[in-house]
Design an enzyme around this catalytic site. Structure first.
Site, mmCIF file in Angstrom:
data_model
loop_
_atom_site.group_PDB
_atom_site.id
_atom_site.type_symbol
_atom_site.label_atom_id
_atom_site.label_comp_id
_atom_site.label_asym_id
_atom_site.label_seq_id
_atom_site.Cartn_x
_atom_site.Cartn_y
_atom_site.Cartn_z
ATOM 1 C CB CYS A 132 -1.082 -0.423 1.215
ATOM 2 S SG CYS A 132 -1.952 1.461 1.326
ATOM 3 C CB CYS A 135 -0.373 2.810 3.605
ATOM 4 S SG CYS A 135 -1.660 1.792 3.236
ATOM 5 C CG ASP A 136 3.037 1.069 4.274
ATOM 6 O OD1 ASP A 136 2.737 1.791 5.391
ATOM 7 O OD2 ASP A 136 3.295 0.411 4.551
#
Ligand code: NDP
Length: 308
Positions: A132, A135-136
């Site tokens: 993701c 997300c990261d």
């Protein structure tokens, strides 16, 4: 007989649990294959509203769970292996063989990111290996990163990562992308993206640091093996929705995602929320949003049947 059974304890399932519990429906929540859902594989969650300093993924899910428990949600560490939705009451069979009866069912079983099955891949998830970029990605500022895959997700992830990374390598096993032309062209035109065609990742390297330091990459045409120095590997080879118990009973698209109208399935009293019905956005906040919607739908259905 249960009023509400919720399958899954990711952001969708737990939000549905909070709402149905606050409506005094005493929902029964089954933890599912990954208690806490996909967020438990992320360390800092920086895009969930209300946490300007970021929040640990596990912490966020524990808090949602505590919030649901506070209003009377009941949790059972179990997985639904089969469901019979042909009539009321709906029947849910657990993997220990027990069958539960319920008036409404909220399916929030999520989707599981596909990984490649490389020797060091799983142990480095959350330490440079991710599925993701939203997300990261922001953790990898001004360092090289790689994306594996040639579909729309890989293109989208690669483009997004160019906001942070010094260079984004896209490693694809063929010599043309599967992605739509517009998404592929956008990636190919991006000066920070370098495509490594006809190649596969054979392993993720950490040289004893317990965080990604590079990749072992094989060119399938020449069979050459090389090392690519990157600080992160984003795996974008697709997701698998967890819908096996509902095959033949609920409408699904060709990849197995549940088809819904709002969160309603074609069976009255059966709702789907979160990634199990969303191949596009796949965010914690959108999962939570649809969890809330499914809970309100279930509450209204029960009311219409004289049960709430
Ligand atoms: P896809 O199945 O479309 O693509 C997966 C990619 O990963 C393919 O290029 C495939 O290679 C590659 N791949 C699969 N397995 C492996 C493996 N083991 N090792 C290496 N490479 C592998 O999945 P996506 O997640 O990209 O897309 C899913 C759906 O969501 C699609 O319908 C897509 O259009 C849609 N989507 C739309 C977006 C948008 O419109 N904004 C954004 C993201 C997704 P190969 O090509 O050789 O099979």
């Amino acid at each position: 007989m249960e009023n509400v059974i919720i399958l899954g304890t990711g952001a969708a399932g737990l939000t549905a649990a909070i709402y149905t519990a606050r409506a005094n429906l005493s929902p029964l929540v089954l933890d599912g294959i990954q208690p806490g859902g996909q967020l438990t594989t992320t360390s800092d969650v920086e895009n969930f509203p209300g946490f300007p300093e970021a929040v640990d993924g596990n912490e966020l899910m524990s808090r949602m769970r505590a919030q649901a428990e506070r209003f009377g949600a009941r949790f059972q560490f179990n997985v639904a292996s089969h469901a019979d939705l042909s009539d009321q009451p709906l029947l849910v069979t657990l993997d220990d063989g027990k069958t539960l009866e319920t008036r409404t069912l909220i399916i929030a079983t999520g989707a599981t990111a596909k990984y490649m099955g490389l020797p060091h891949e799983q142990k480095l998830i959350g330490r440079g290996v991710s599925a993701c970029a939203t997300c990261d990605g922001a953790f990898y500022k001004n360092v090289p990163v790689a994306v594996v895959g040639g579909g729309d997700t890989a293109m989208e992830e690669a483009n997004f990562l160019t906001r942070f990374a010094s260079v984004v390598y896209v490693i694809h096993r063929r010599n043309e992308f599967r992605a739509s032309k517009i998404m592929a062209d956008r990636a190919l035109k991006n000066p920070k993206i370098r495509v490594i065609w006809d190649s596969v990742v054979e392993d993720v390297l950490d040289v004893g640091k317990n965080e990604v330091t590079g990749l072992k990459v094989r060119n399938l045409k020449t069979n050459d093996l090389s090392t690519l120095d990157v600080n992160a590997l984003f795996v974008a080879i697709g997701h698998q929705p967890n819908t096996a118990p509902f095959v033949g009973q609920l409408d699904m698209n060709e990849k197995g995602y549940l088809l819904t109208e709002s969160t309603r399935t074609k069976i009255p009293g059966v709702y789907a929320a979160g990634d199990v019905q969303d191949p596009v956005y796949r965010q914690a906040i959108t999962a939570a949003g649809t969890g809330c919607m499914a809970a309100i739908e279930a509450e209204r259905f029960l009311e219409s049947q004289g049960h709430a």
